[in-house]
Motif scaffolding. Structure first.
Motif, short mmCIF file in Angstrom:
data_model
loop_
_atom_site.label_atom_id
_atom_site.label_comp_id
_atom_site.label_asym_id
_atom_site.label_seq_id
_atom_site.Cartn_x
_atom_site.Cartn_y
_atom_site.Cartn_z
N LEU A 82 -0.39 0.94 4.11
CA LEU A 82 -1.51 0.04 4.38
C LEU A 82 -1.33 -1.29 3.65
O LEU A 82 -1.38 -2.37 4.25
CB LEU A 82 -2.83 0.70 3.95
N ASP A 85 1.69 -3.36 5.00
CA ASP A 85 1.50 -3.88 6.35
C ASP A 85 0.46 -5.00 6.37
O ASP A 85 0.55 -5.94 7.15
CB ASP A 85 1.10 -2.75 7.31
N VAL A 86 -0.54 -4.90 5.50
CA VAL A 86 -1.58 -5.92 5.46
C VAL A 86 -1.06 -7.22 4.82
O VAL A 86 -1.32 -8.31 5.31
CB VAL A 86 -2.83 -5.42 4.71
N ILE A 107 2.64 -7.79 13.93
CA ILE A 107 3.00 -6.65 13.10
C ILE A 107 2.65 -5.31 13.76
O ILE A 107 1.73 -5.22 14.56
CB ILE A 107 2.37 -6.77 11.71
N GLY A 109 1.76 -2.57 11.95
CA GLY A 109 0.63 -2.00 11.22
C GLY A 109 0.85 -0.53 10.93
O GLY A 109 1.84 0.07 11.35
N PRO A 110 -0.09 0.08 10.20
CA PRO A 110 0.10 1.45 9.73
C PRO A 110 -0.35 2.55 10.68
O PRO A 110 -0.17 3.72 10.36
CB PRO A 110 -0.76 1.48 8.46
N TYR A 111 -0.92 2.20 11.83
CA TYR A 111 -1.61 3.23 12.62
C TYR A 111 -0.96 3.56 13.97
O TYR A 111 -1.61 4.14 14.83
CB TYR A 111 -3.09 2.84 12.81
N TYR A 166 -9.47 4.33 14.07
CA TYR A 166 -8.30 4.73 14.87
C TYR A 166 -8.19 6.25 14.91
O TYR A 166 -8.29 6.91 13.86
CB TYR A 166 -7.02 4.20 14.23
N TYR A 200 -11.54 -4.67 12.58
CA TYR A 200 -11.12 -3.59 11.67
C TYR A 200 -11.36 -3.99 10.23
O TYR A 200 -10.97 -5.08 9.81
CB TYR A 200 -9.64 -3.28 11.89
N ILE A 202 -10.43 -3.12 6.40
CA ILE A 202 -9.56 -2.36 5.48
C ILE A 202 -10.47 -1.45 4.65
O ILE A 202 -11.49 -1.92 4.13
CB ILE A 202 -8.81 -3.32 4.52
N ARG A 221 -9.92 -7.59 9.72
CA ARG A 221 -8.99 -8.06 10.75
C ARG A 221 -9.81 -8.30 12.02
O ARG A 221 -10.72 -7.53 12.31
CB ARG A 221 -7.93 -7.00 11.07
N HIS A 224 -8.46 -6.15 17.88
CA HIS A 224 -7.12 -6.31 18.48
C HIS A 224 -6.68 -5.06 19.21
O HIS A 224 -7.10 -3.95 18.88
CB HIS A 224 -6.10 -6.67 17.40
N HIS A 226 -3.12 -3.04 19.97
CA HIS A 226 -1.72 -2.94 19.57
C HIS A 226 -0.88 -2.55 20.78
O HIS A 226 -1.30 -1.69 21.57
CB HIS A 226 -1.53 -1.84 18.53
N GLN A 240 0.37 -7.67 19.19
CA GLN A 240 -1.07 -7.40 19.20
C GLN A 240 -1.73 -8.47 20.05
O GLN A 240 -1.24 -9.60 20.12
CB GLN A 240 -1.66 -7.47 17.78
N ALA A 254 -4.65 -9.81 7.44
CA ALA A 254 -3.23 -9.46 7.58
C ALA A 254 -2.36 -10.61 8.12
O ALA A 254 -1.16 -10.43 8.34
CB ALA A 254 -3.08 -8.23 8.49
C1 MBD Z 1 -4.81 -2.33 11.11
O1 MBD Z 1 -5.50 -1.92 12.20
C2 MBD Z 1 -3.75 -3.10 11.34
O2 MBD Z 1 -3.47 -3.41 12.60
C3 MBD Z 1 -3.00 -3.56 10.28
C4 MBD Z 1 -1.86 -4.44 10.53
C5 MBD Z 1 -3.32 -3.23 9.00
C6 MBD Z 1 -4.39 -2.44 8.76
C7 MBD Z 1 -5.13 -1.98 9.83
#
Ligand code: MBD
Ligand code: FE
Length: 284
Positions: A82, A85-86, A107, A109-111, A166, A200, A202, A221, A224, A226, A240, A254
């Motif tokens: 997390l 990626d952020v 990016i 991202g983590p999901y 997610y 989203y 964090i 964020r 978006h 993905h 994205q 991010a």
């Molecule tokens: C997210 O949904 C995301 O897309 C990124 C890059 C980081 C944290 C949550």
């Protein structure tokens, strides 16, 4: 504190990303061979940056120990995917994009969860019978850099629900919700029915959230979708798509938005939206 009724589950989201990362890695074939020279070169540059920051900001022993404790917490909280990626991935993507043509990337991202079910070109993403949110029809075509339709294109798509959660990373959301691999038609076209995701946040309860709060930075964020767009003989694009006029579009924590990646949805049907996006892939 998170803002929805499901806040107790938010803590697990960042941590679960560590498990997803490990699972994805073990599925990888061919881990890159990195030479000692390259490791020394990059590690030295990273350490030079840290040393320069300590000198420039006159970091104290107390701050050094606090940083050490926080780094320990990031690991123990299983939030390295997390956090990285952020705060870091957008620059890795920027460098990767230097030689990439066609649709802009963003990016991963983590999901992301690989291996989702394949869906036909006209499809509705898996969702709960009572899935909340504004209905969104997302249509378009995958083309090559010369404008020809790409045959065999697939859209791996995943996004948050109307509360910003997610599937796979929130216990109350069913597995596979709002995820799928859409197989485009013979002309590279797709028509995906889903709902518009929420922005989203964090998770504020883990070490990443603690840093955001301690620094006075916001944890948001913009909403978006993905996507990983791929086709045989073409360079896949991880990207994205964002929503015109949405909150945080100009201020993504991010730093992963790009002007070319903003959808402009129009009213559609009784209470829905329709947005079109045409992807461009580079041949390899
Ligand atoms: C997210 O949904 C995301 O897309 C990124 C890059 C980081 C944290 C949550
Ligand atoms: Fe995301």
């Amino acid at each position: 504190m998170t803002t929805t009724e499901h806040s107790p589950t938010a803590a697990g989201a960042g941590a679960s990303a560590t498990q997803a990362f490990r699972a994805g890695r073990s599925a990888d074939t061919g881990a890159p061979e990195v030479s000692a020279e390259r490791i020394s070169d990059v590690a030295s540059a990273v350490l030079d940056g840290v040393h320069a920051a300590i000198r420039a900001k006159k970091v104290t022993y107390g701050e050094f120990q606090a940083a050490k404790q926080w780094l320990i917490d990031v690991g123990e909280g299983r939030e390295w995917p997390l956090l990285l990626d952020v705060f870091v991935e957008h620059v890795v993507e920027e460098v990767a994009a230097e030689d990439q043509h066609g649709t802009k990337g963003s990016i991963l991202g983590p999901y992301h969860l690989p291996g989702q079910p394949k869906l036909p070109s006209e499809t509705t993403l898996p969702m709960r019978p009572d899935e909340k949110g504004v209905p969104l029809m997302f249509t378009g075509q995958v083309r090559d850099v010369d404008g020809n339709p790409v045959v065999g294109a697939e859209l791996d798509i995943w996004h948050a629900d109307d509360e910003g959660y997610y599937s796979g990373f929130a216990a109350h959301v069913p597995d596979g919700n709002l995820r799928g691999v859409v197989v485009c038609d013979g002309q590279g076209r797709f028509e995906i029915s889903t709902i518009k995701p929420a922005p989203y946040q964090i998770p504020t309860d883990g070490p990443t959230g603690k840093l955001l709060e301690a620094a006075g930075w916001h944890p948001w964020r913009p909403a978006h979708l993905h996507l990983i767009v791929s086709a045989p003989g073409h360079r896949p694009i991880t990207t994205q798509l964002f929503f015109e006029g949405g909150d945080w579009l100009k201020d993504d924590v991010a730093h992963a938005t790009k002007p070319d990646l903003v959808l402009d949805p129009q009213p559609h049907g009784d209470n829905g939206l329709r947005a079109e996006y045409n992807f461009v892939l580079e041949r390899i």
